[in-house]
Design a protein around this motif. Sequence first.
Motif, short mmCIF file in Angstrom:
data_model
loop_
_atom_site.label_atom_id
_atom_site.label_comp_id
_atom_site.label_asym_id
_atom_site.label_seq_id
_atom_site.Cartn_x
_atom_site.Cartn_y
_atom_site.Cartn_z
N SER A 145 46.98 47.77 37.56
CA SER A 145 46.13 48.13 36.49
C SER A 145 46.01 47.15 35.61
O SER A 145 46.56 46.21 35.53
CB SER A 145 47.73 49.78 35.18
N GLY A 146 44.11 47.91 34.71
CA GLY A 146 44.15 46.26 34.24
C GLY A 146 43.32 45.69 34.64
O GLY A 146 43.17 46.62 35.89
N SER A 147 42.72 44.41 34.21
CA SER A 147 41.81 43.20 35.34
C SER A 147 42.81 41.61 35.09
O SER A 147 43.56 41.67 33.79
CB SER A 147 40.91 43.58 34.85
N LEU A 148 43.09 40.88 36.28
CA LEU A 148 43.36 39.60 36.55
C LEU A 148 42.09 38.92 37.18
O LEU A 148 41.76 38.83 37.86
CB LEU A 148 44.27 39.76 37.12
N THR A 149 42.23 37.80 36.27
CA THR A 149 41.74 36.62 37.20
C THR A 149 42.61 35.73 37.91
O THR A 149 43.63 35.06 37.56
CB THR A 149 40.96 35.27 35.90
N VAL A 150 42.26 35.51 39.32
CA VAL A 150 42.46 34.77 40.53
C VAL A 150 42.12 33.41 40.47
O VAL A 150 41.25 33.39 40.97
CB VAL A 150 43.65 34.95 41.50
N GLU A 151 43.06 32.03 40.18
CA GLU A 151 41.43 31.08 39.93
C GLU A 151 42.67 30.40 41.57
O GLU A 151 43.75 29.66 41.47
CB GLU A 151 41.91 30.07 38.91
N ALA A 156 37.31 31.62 40.54
CA ALA A 156 38.05 32.46 40.09
C ALA A 156 37.19 33.81 40.47
O ALA A 156 36.42 34.03 40.69
CB ALA A 156 37.04 32.07 38.43
N TYR A 157 38.35 34.83 41.07
CA TYR A 157 38.35 35.64 41.28
C TYR A 157 38.65 37.18 40.37
O TYR A 157 40.10 36.11 39.76
CB TYR A 157 39.32 35.97 42.36
N ILE A 158 38.09 37.69 39.99
CA ILE A 158 38.18 38.38 38.98
C ILE A 158 38.09 39.61 39.77
O ILE A 158 37.48 40.86 40.43
CB ILE A 158 37.05 38.72 37.48
N LEU A 159 40.08 40.07 39.33
CA LEU A 159 39.99 41.40 40.68
C LEU A 159 40.92 42.54 39.58
O LEU A 159 40.52 42.51 37.97
CB LEU A 159 41.06 41.06 40.58
N GLY A 160 39.91 44.03 39.44
CA GLY A 160 40.50 44.85 39.31
C GLY A 160 41.08 46.38 39.73
O GLY A 160 41.92 45.57 40.72
N GLU A 161 41.62 46.89 39.21
CA GLU A 161 42.83 48.26 39.50
C GLU A 161 42.42 48.33 41.31
O GLU A 161 41.05 49.36 41.00
CB GLU A 161 42.53 49.33 38.27
N ARG A 174 46.31 29.69 40.67
CA ARG A 174 46.58 30.48 38.64
C ARG A 174 46.73 31.32 38.24
O ARG A 174 44.80 32.15 39.00
CB ARG A 174 46.17 28.96 37.60
N ILE A 175 46.99 32.60 37.62
CA ILE A 175 47.35 34.02 37.57
C ILE A 175 46.54 34.29 35.66
O ILE A 175 47.71 33.73 35.75
CB ILE A 175 47.76 35.06 38.26
N TRP A 176 45.66 34.85 35.50
CA TRP A 176 45.58 35.16 34.07
C TRP A 176 44.85 36.48 33.47
O TRP A 176 43.95 36.87 34.57
CB TRP A 176 45.30 34.00 33.02
N ASN A 177 45.50 37.28 32.97
CA ASN A 177 44.83 38.33 31.96
C ASN A 177 43.65 37.60 31.10
O ASN A 177 43.87 37.00 29.55
CB ASN A 177 46.07 39.01 32.07
N HIS A 178 42.41 37.73 31.52
CA HIS A 178 41.53 36.94 30.41
C HIS A 178 40.73 38.66 29.73
O HIS A 178 40.63 37.81 28.51
CB HIS A 178 40.53 37.04 31.10
#
Length: 197
Positions: A145-151, A156-161, A174-178
Amino acid sequence: MAATTASEVAAQLLPQIGDRIRTIRTTKRMTLQMLSDRADLTPSMLSLVERGRTIPSIGSLIAISHALGVTVGDLISGEQRIANDVVVRSSDVVPVETSQRLLRRVLRDDTLNGALISTTHYRPNTSSSPIPRAHAGYEHGFILSGSLTVELEGTAYILGEGDLISYDSNRPHRIWNHTKKDAVALWINFGHGHAAV
């Protein structure tokens, strides 16, 4: 042949215990500071134990084993127990908050097959680490659920559900919630030294 003395046995056993503590800690993606916080022991003392430079007391071994979720016997004997539970119930999994304020649930720590399966809850503006880090192994991340960015190595890869990302953990990442909403991901890690969440 001369009998082995108690001090000689201790000298042989110390590095083995230290190696087991380090292996279990890294497999569970724990830093020395995280283990320190949970076991109420200093990081410098734990570092000495992991390197076989100091003899931990029984009380310290109990605290370390409890913090790692294993028995003292696991640290001393090094025997890996086979998980006989076919089903892991949600109620049996205790969420742990990391030093980066992520909420992590280890669903299965399958050391015999070299796999760690967990979910991580990322609050808004939280990340796995301040900077990209690398460690041994291979990992797959599936966004529940939600969206995360994996660097990953500067990209940077923006990933969605419903999105999946897979990569060699030796590549700095690195993984973060932007976003301003919570995000949850399922992680399947193979190999040793799972440092990122």
